[in-house]
Design an enzyme around this catalytic site. Structure first.
Site, short mmCIF file in Angstrom:
data_model
loop_
_atom_site.label_atom_id
_atom_site.label_comp_id
_atom_site.label_asym_id
_atom_site.label_seq_id
_atom_site.Cartn_x
_atom_site.Cartn_y
_atom_site.Cartn_z
N ARG A 277 -8.97 -16.12 7.15
CA ARG A 277 -9.87 -14.97 7.32
C ARG A 277 -11.26 -15.30 6.79
O ARG A 277 -12.27 -14.97 7.40
CB ARG A 277 -9.32 -13.74 6.59
CG ARG A 277 -7.89 -13.37 6.93
CD ARG A 277 -7.77 -12.52 8.19
NE ARG A 277 -6.39 -12.12 8.40
CZ ARG A 277 -5.51 -12.77 9.18
NH1 ARG A 277 -5.89 -13.84 9.86
NH2 ARG A 277 -4.26 -12.34 9.29
N GLU B 234 9.30 -4.76 7.59
CA GLU B 234 8.33 -5.19 8.61
C GLU B 234 8.89 -6.27 9.53
O GLU B 234 8.80 -7.46 9.24
CB GLU B 234 7.04 -5.70 7.95
CG GLU B 234 6.00 -6.14 8.98
CD GLU B 234 4.69 -6.65 8.39
OE1 GLU B 234 4.60 -6.80 7.17
OE2 GLU B 234 3.77 -6.90 9.17
N LYS C 275 7.62 -0.82 9.18
CA LYS C 275 6.30 -1.32 9.58
C LYS C 275 6.46 -2.19 10.82
O LYS C 275 6.60 -3.41 10.72
CB LYS C 275 5.68 -2.10 8.41
CG LYS C 275 4.34 -2.74 8.74
CD LYS C 275 3.59 -3.16 7.49
CE LYS C 275 2.35 -3.96 7.85
NZ LYS C 275 1.41 -4.09 6.75
N GLY D 227 -1.70 -6.39 13.86
CA GLY D 227 -1.23 -7.57 14.60
C GLY D 227 -2.27 -8.41 15.31
O GLY D 227 -1.91 -9.24 16.12
N GLY D 228 -3.56 -8.16 15.06
CA GLY D 228 -4.59 -8.92 15.75
C GLY D 228 -5.31 -8.13 16.82
O GLY D 228 -6.20 -8.64 17.51
P1 13P Z 1 -2.34 -6.78 10.30
O1 13P Z 1 -2.61 -5.30 10.34
O2 13P Z 1 -3.58 -7.61 10.15
O3 13P Z 1 -1.44 -7.23 11.39
O4 13P Z 1 -1.55 -7.08 8.95
C1 13P Z 1 -0.53 -6.24 8.59
C2 13P Z 1 0.32 -6.94 7.64
O5 13P Z 1 0.46 -6.54 6.50
C3 13P Z 1 1.01 -8.16 8.08
O6 13P Z 1 2.08 -8.43 7.23
#
Ligand code: 13P
Length: 342
Positions: free
Chosen positions: A33, A177, A219, A262-263
């Site tokens: 990042r 998640e 998530k 998620g991008g």
């Molecule tokens: P993003 O919202 O950038 O996809 O990240 C969420 C996250 O915590 C990934 O584990």
């Protein structure tokens, strides 16, 4: 086990149309990042960037909880105040990422299995003593030719359920998640099929491991087409397909769905969440909320660019995204909000 405490924490995390801010990037991820903007990666740049986030004025109006990384939960503000104290005093609930990352799955080329169960009970006790009240574990599912395999889905779902049971034993709300990645050329329908299969397996495993559904948060990914799919769905198609997939798989006892971004671009993630709530908020049995990392942080990171002088402007960009996502939880987000001057 204090079941009522778990349920209360889970409900607080979804209350008042707030959501979670994921700021738990591992060092290799935050390196990527930072590298986008040429920001040098040192413990101090990571610390000052995370200080910028948790001290953003009025963050707690929009954000109920933040997910921290192991290094971050142990850090302090420049003036020596522990981050955890700053977060608690702001009225935000601290959480912690506890998985050890998605690694190549032996015997299954292209697929990943998340590690981190060994010693997890002891680590959860330590994090709980430090003040964490919820935890996160991310499983990664890839869509490609012949992939995902049932074995990969099963192994990841089993690990998620074992993690969730250990969290609840330690009094921490598990954020479960399972992320189906948006990399690739797959269609919306393929993503929907795989996400449905993954969630079915995850809830089967959560049941088998005796995890209390009222004391966890899911998530998931939104159901979208792969980034390289030539046919991209509309915002309403994504909203409809995602909610349909969740209705097929997520028991009504689960208090909240905290989507990852998620991008997706910040605006698109917000627009998708808004469309879901606009149409389904009153019918869905669970809160349709957010737990974004990139879709909240990206504009702020770009403005900050590693320079202390940009902190206030970056905090304003962060707050704007948090505010837009709260509006999306109410189905009240629109393009004009993007132009708000904070
Ligand atoms: P993003 O919202 O950038 O996809 O990240 C969420 C996250 O915590 C990934 O584990």
């Amino acid at each position: 086990m204090d079941t009522q405490k778990l349920i209360n924490t889970a409900q607080m995390l979804v209350a008042l149309d707030k959501g979670l801010l994921a700021m738990d990037e591992s060092n290799p991820t935050i390196k990527k990042r930072f590298a986008q903007y040429g920001i040098p990666l040192t413990e101090e740049t990571r610390r000052s960037y995370r200080e910028l986030i948790i001290t953003a004025p009025e963050l707690s109006k929009y954000i109920s909880g933040v997910i921290l990384f192991d290094e971050t939960i142990r850090q302090q503000k420049k003036d020596g105040t522990p981050f955890i104290k700053v977060i608690e005093e702001a009225g935000i609930i601290p959480g912690i990422k506890v998985d050890a990352g998605a690694k190549d799955m032996a015997g299954f080329p292209k697929e990943k299995i998340t590690e981190g169960l060994d010693g997890l009970r002891e680590r959860l006790t330590e994090y709980s003593q430090m003040g964490a009240r919820f935890a996160k574990w991310r499983a990664v599912i890839v869509i490609d030719k012949g992939v995902p395999s049932p074995s990969c889905i099963e192994a990841n779902a089993h690990a998620l359920a074992r993690y969730a049971a250990l969290c609840q034993e330690a009094g921490l709300v598990p954020i479960v998640e399972p992320e189906v990645l948006m990399d690739g050329e797959h269609t919306l329908e393929q993503c929907s099929e795989v996400t449905e299969q993954v969630l079915q397996t995850v809830f089967h495993q959560l049941f088998a491991q005796r995890v209390i559904l009222e004391g966890l948060l899911l998530k998931p990914n939104m159901v979208v087409a792969g980034v390289n799919c030539p046919k991209q769905p509309t915002v309403d198609e994504v909203a409809y397909t995602t909610v349909k997939c969740l209705l097929h798989t997520v028991p009504a006892a689960v208090p909240g769905i905290m989507f990852l971004s998620g991008g997706q671009s910040s605006e698109l993630a917000t627009a998708h969440l808004n469309a879901m709530n606009k149409t389904f908020k009153t019918q869905a049995p669970w809160a349709l909320a957010f737990s974004f990392a990139r879709a909240i942080q990206q504009p702020a990171l770009e403005i900050w660019n590693g320079e202390e002088a940009n902190t206030t402007a970056a905090q304003k960009a962060l707050i704007l995204r948090a505010m837009c996502n709260q509006a999306a939880r109410q189905g009240k987000y629109n393009d004009n909000m993007e132009k708000l001057v904070i």
